[in-house]
Write an enzyme that holds these catalytic residues in place. Structure first.
Site, PDB file in Angstrom:
ATOM      1  N   ASN A   9       0.881  -1.174   0.000  1.00  0.00           N
ATOM      2  CA  ASN A   9       0.000   0.000   0.000  1.00  0.00           C
ATOM      3  C   ASN A   9       0.915   1.218   0.000  1.00  0.00           C
ATOM      4  OD1 ASN A   9      -1.722   2.105   0.503  1.00  0.00           O
ATOM      5  ND2 ASN A   9      -2.379   1.401   2.532  1.00  0.00           N
ATOM      6  N   LYS A  11       0.157   4.251  -0.182  1.00  0.00           N
ATOM      7  CA  LYS A  11      -0.433   5.461   0.412  1.00  0.00           C
ATOM      8  C   LYS A  11      -0.158   6.656  -0.513  1.00  0.00           C
ATOM      9  CE  LYS A  11      -0.116   3.183   4.806  1.00  0.00           C
ATOM     10  NZ  LYS A  11      -0.056   3.259   6.263  1.00  0.00           N
ATOM     11  N   HIS A  94      -9.448   0.993   5.093  1.00  0.00           N
ATOM     12  CA  HIS A  94      -8.150   1.254   5.739  1.00  0.00           C
ATOM     13  C   HIS A  94      -8.359   2.202   6.918  1.00  0.00           C
ATOM     14  CE1 HIS A  94      -4.060   2.534   6.466  1.00  0.00           C
ATOM     15  NE2 HIS A  94      -3.682   1.438   5.838  1.00  0.00           N
ATOM     16  N   GLU A  96      -6.771   4.657   7.920  1.00  0.00           N
ATOM     17  CA  GLU A  96      -6.608   6.092   7.616  1.00  0.00           C
ATOM     18  C   GLU A  96      -7.868   6.655   6.974  1.00  0.00           C
ATOM     19  OE1 GLU A  96      -2.860   5.603   5.566  1.00  0.00           O
ATOM     20  OE2 GLU A  96      -1.994   4.971   7.475  1.00  0.00           O
ATOM     21  N   GLU A 166      -5.119  -4.867  10.586  1.00  0.00           N
ATOM     22  CA  GLU A 166      -4.124  -3.810  10.783  1.00  0.00           C
ATOM     23  C   GLU A 166      -4.397  -3.088  12.095  1.00  0.00           C
ATOM     24  OE1 GLU A 166      -2.271  -2.691   6.668  1.00  0.00           O
ATOM     25  OE2 GLU A 166      -3.719  -1.203   7.289  1.00  0.00           O
ATOM     26  N   GLY A 172       2.780   2.364  10.730  1.00  0.00           N
ATOM     27  CA  GLY A 172       3.729   3.459  10.557  1.00  0.00           C
ATOM     28  C   GLY A 172       4.441   3.864  11.837  1.00  0.00           C
ATOM     29  N   SER A 211       3.754  -2.069  10.302  1.00  0.00           N
ATOM     30  CA  SER A 211       5.199  -2.146  10.501  1.00  0.00           C
ATOM     31  C   SER A 211       5.776  -3.525  10.190  1.00  0.00           C
ATOM     32  CB  SER A 211       5.570  -1.700  11.927  1.00  0.00           C
ATOM     33  OG  SER A 211       5.147  -0.346  12.137  1.00  0.00           O
TER      34      SER A 211
HETATM   35  P1  13P Z   1       3.207   0.377   7.667  1.00  0.00           P
HETATM   36  O1  13P Z   1       3.732  -0.894   7.055  1.00  0.00           O
HETATM   37  O2  13P Z   1       3.931   1.596   7.184  1.00  0.00           O
HETATM   38  O3  13P Z   1       3.094   0.289   9.139  1.00  0.00           O
HETATM   39  O4  13P Z   1       1.707   0.564   7.093  1.00  0.00           O
HETATM   40  C1  13P Z   1       0.816  -0.493   7.195  1.00  0.00           C
HETATM   41  C2  13P Z   1      -0.407  -0.129   6.439  1.00  0.00           C
HETATM   42  O5  13P Z   1      -1.172   0.716   6.833  1.00  0.00           O
HETATM   43  C3  13P Z   1      -0.632  -0.820   5.174  1.00  0.00           C
HETATM   44  O6  13P Z   1      -1.916  -0.583   4.695  1.00  0.00           O
END
Ligand code: 13P
Length: 248
Positions: A9, A11, A94, A96, A166, A172, A211
């Protein structure tokens, strides 16, 4: 036996030049691996992803989709449009999107349905916040998120979808769920689905996201109910993403 699946992803990162390098490297780096691989790019780069990845073993997809089929929804992108660009996958729910853009469980279920109706495979994200984990309501939250989709789309819809667990506190942050913590929630998800349909549950790919890095991927993906990863930060570094795919 479920196949392992690693999805990146991206982002809101990248540009035409950096994407080209990343896509070419991933295409070459995962060729021949016995793992399913996909990258979910920002909308404007889907055509670029298609051009570089067509004919390879890397699929591509988007990070969100409108719940509407078409119409006066300025700024939105429909599932049919994603299909036009050869997308196989689309991420829905997601954290976010849930936290910054107000995607409620009901909206996520509607987006899941829109994706399915257009023949896309939803990568359906669930997960608790740190506050929810500390209050010991992880199981309730994840079950509620799952049930919204099951209620709207039916259990059979999960036969053509992927679930991603997640934990919001691990995204992150560099703070990964331990393999045991992740496995516990993955098992809970599979059990919830199995209560409705054991066959669907047995075939369901459940990815871990938060992560995941080359250094922890193998141990996480060795857990019984962890079928791959949804990778954020490490998906932007070709060598890391390829190493995670190899670990799978
Ligand atoms: P990270 O791997 O940067 O923690 O992000 C995970 C994520 O949100 C994937 O959709």
């Amino acid at each position: 036996m479920r196949k392992k699946f690693v999805a990146g992803n991206w982002k809101m990162h990248g540009n035409l030049a950096t994407n080209d390098d990343l896509l070419q490297s991933v295409r070459a780096g995962v060729a021949g691996l016995a793992v399913e691989v996909a990258v979910c790019t920002p909308y404007p780069y889907l055509d670029q992803a298609r051009k570089v990845l067509e004919g390879s073993n890397v699929a591509w997809g988007a990070q969100d989709v409108s719940e509407h089929v078409q119409g006066a929804y300025t700024g939105e992108v429909s599932a049919m449009m994603l299909g036009d660009f050869g997308c196989r996958y689309v991420i829905v729910g997601h954290s976010e999107r849930r936290s910054y853009y107000g995607d409620t469980d009901a909206v996520v279920a509607a987006k899941f349905e829109a994706a399915m109706k257009a023949g896309l495979i939803p990568i359906f994200c669930v997960g608790e916040t740190l506050d929810e984990r500390e209050k010991n309501v992880t199981a309730d939250v994840v079950t509620r998120q799952l049930d919204a989709v099951i209620a709207r789309c039916g259990i059979a819809s999960l036969a053509k979808a992927v679930v991603a667990y997640e934990p919001v506190w691990a995204i992150g942050t560099g703070r990964t769920a331990s393999p045991e913590q992740a496995q516990e929630v993955h098992a809970l998800i599979r059990d919830r689905v199995a209560r409705e349909d054991a066959g669907v549950a047995a075939g369901l790919q459940i990815l871990y996201g938060g992560s995941m890095k080359p250094g922890n991927a193998k141990e996480l993906m060795a857990q019984t109910d962890i079928d791959g990863g949804l990778i954020g930060g490490a998906a932007l570094v070709a060598a890391d993403f390829i190493a995670i795919c190899a670990a799978a």
